[in-house]
Design a protein around this motif. Sequence first.
Motif, mmCIF file in Angstrom:
data_model
loop_
_atom_site.group_PDB
_atom_site.id
_atom_site.type_symbol
_atom_site.label_atom_id
_atom_site.label_comp_id
_atom_site.label_asym_id
_atom_site.label_seq_id
_atom_site.Cartn_x
_atom_site.Cartn_y
_atom_site.Cartn_z
ATOM 1 N N SER A 179 0.810 -1.219 0.000
ATOM 2 C CA SER A 179 0.000 0.000 0.000
ATOM 3 C C SER A 179 0.844 1.270 0.000
ATOM 4 C CB SER A 179 -0.940 0.011 1.212
ATOM 5 O OG SER A 179 -0.207 0.033 2.418
ATOM 6 N N SER A 180 2.164 1.121 -0.126
ATOM 7 C CA SER A 180 3.009 2.314 -0.209
ATOM 8 C C SER A 180 2.812 3.053 -1.529
ATOM 9 C CB SER A 180 4.485 1.942 -0.035
ATOM 10 O OG SER A 180 4.922 1.108 -1.101
ATOM 11 N N ARG A 182 -0.209 4.128 -4.208
ATOM 12 C CA ARG A 182 -1.638 4.168 -4.520
ATOM 13 C C ARG A 182 -1.862 3.886 -6.003
ATOM 14 N NH1 ARG A 182 -4.801 6.129 -0.508
ATOM 15 N NH2 ARG A 182 -3.986 7.700 0.949
ATOM 16 N N ARG A 196 4.080 6.530 -0.351
ATOM 17 C CA ARG A 196 3.509 6.648 0.990
ATOM 18 C C ARG A 196 4.491 6.049 1.998
ATOM 19 N NH1 ARG A 196 -2.029 4.045 1.680
ATOM 20 N NH2 ARG A 196 -2.100 5.451 3.476
ATOM 21 N N GLU A 203 4.259 -0.065 7.410
ATOM 22 C CA GLU A 203 3.148 0.103 6.469
ATOM 23 C C GLU A 203 2.465 1.442 6.743
ATOM 24 O OE1 GLU A 203 0.088 -0.144 8.026
ATOM 25 O OE2 GLU A 203 0.814 -1.064 9.877
ATOM 26 N N SER A 246 -2.238 9.852 4.314
ATOM 27 C CA SER A 246 -3.438 9.159 4.790
ATOM 28 C C SER A 246 -4.657 10.062 4.706
ATOM 29 C CB SER A 246 -3.240 8.691 6.238
ATOM 30 O OG SER A 246 -4.441 8.229 6.796
ATOM 31 N N ASP A 296 -11.507 1.387 -3.808
ATOM 32 C CA ASP A 296 -10.602 1.507 -2.675
ATOM 33 C C ASP A 296 -10.362 2.977 -2.358
ATOM 34 O OD1 ASP A 296 -8.939 0.864 -0.606
ATOM 35 O OD2 ASP A 296 -7.176 0.547 -1.866
ATOM 36 N N ASP A 330 -11.956 -4.713 6.517
ATOM 37 C CA ASP A 330 -12.063 -3.288 6.202
ATOM 38 C C ASP A 330 -13.349 -2.687 6.758
ATOM 39 O OD1 ASP A 330 -9.633 -3.178 4.833
ATOM 40 O OD2 ASP A 330 -10.541 -3.846 2.964
ATOM 41 N N SER A 380 -11.740 0.273 8.839
ATOM 42 C CA SER A 380 -10.562 -0.547 9.098
ATOM 43 C C SER A 380 -10.651 -1.193 10.470
ATOM 44 C CB SER A 380 -9.305 0.332 9.013
ATOM 45 O OG SER A 380 -8.154 -0.363 9.436
#
Length: 447
Positions: A179-180, A182, A196, A203, A246, A296, A330, A380
């Motif tokens: 997830s670093s 997008r 990210r 993470e 974020s 997402d 999620d 989350s």
Amino acid sequence: MLLSPQAAGHASPRQDSASTWSHGLLWASVLFNLLLCFIDTNIVRLGQQEVILGEALILATAVGLPFLSPARRPGRWDILFAFLLVTWLVLSIVRGTADPKLFRDVAIIPIFIIVGMTCRNSRLHVSIFRLHLVILFFALWEAIAPTGFVSVFSVGQYFAHTRGQSVDDWWVNNGLYISSIRPEARFLFSNLPLHRLSSVFLEPVSLGNYVVLATVWLVGFWRHMPRWMVIVAAFANLLLLVGCDSRLATIACVILLTAAPFKKRLPAVVPLVMAPATIAATFIAVAILNLRAGNDDFPGRVAYSVETLRKFTLDDLGGISLSHMAATQDAGFAYLINSQSLVVAILIWTILFAKPAKTLESRYVHFGVALYLSLNLIVSWSLFSIKTAALLWILLGQTIAADEDTASRDAVLPDEDEETSPTSQMPSTRRGSSYSGRRAIERTEPG
């Protein structure tokens, strides 16, 4: 049984020892995954059992910490711990399966609240500030030299080894957590040529969660820190927010900063109604705005959370059936309800926020914690990670201890003209010693 520390007159060697251990537990909770990642990358391959063992050692130490206090007595957090244990055992019998994680995720609440109640206030702020700078250092290293960072901390490989899945499920081409990067442009400063950041958390989601908690810490306790420390920490937090990119952290920080000037006027009931109000608002927003799950992004995640809750049967709400557990990753509210039952989830929230705060700092921190929990649980279950949960509940424990000391002295909330006095807003420690802002930290040996 966990035992809550009782206020005493002055700090004893055992109290100082408990305070030092509590700071060490905070650091260990935040950094132990980074250490394990280093070992996995450079020394020997690790597995899931090493991660479980590391966290179990931290939690076992935290459970034993209150016994270092010379004067202690069982309190409501001990009762909550015992209640959660009994509930988990009963539900495990009914389900026919026992998953220790389901107990661990909620037991961490009273465990670290009690740890927070043992901390000496001024020394805790110094310890968090130092940790804050360590987190910034690793974030800058990752930003400036990602290849060098990955050569020392192969994040994707570490998650693959310790989570038992393919490397392709955990990393991108540069070896960082998946997830670093997008699929779309960055949320903050879209033209910034930067992935990210994750820093010590490995993470980006946890780094974003940390930024929110650091904001609660800074706004809630700034009067008890030197001005230079507040300025440096705030600037570092801004860099970390931009780095982790974020969406949730950005929204939460804007709300927290907007509410800061009004913390004296925040109704005491706000934290208590935050969760039900948030759930109701998400259902209304999904219906009115016709949000659809699948994307997402924040609207898509909100819609997915509502969709998951709508699928729940009475067995799911009662925590008896875990048939939808896999779908709650999620959807934090759905996970909490399904893993603990709706009744237990309501009781946990009520115990946390039903008692009115006695100090301005406590009122704001309770508001910030309730906001963080509510926003996070929409999209989350990441807040259950010990990497950030330890700081979350330690901060709340600090204010609960201050409230109890204030109540024991038959004190009331300060008048408007007393707001500028740090000592009038929050007792310094559970030992009854007083301090004020800069002087307290300067004359206290940092721990």
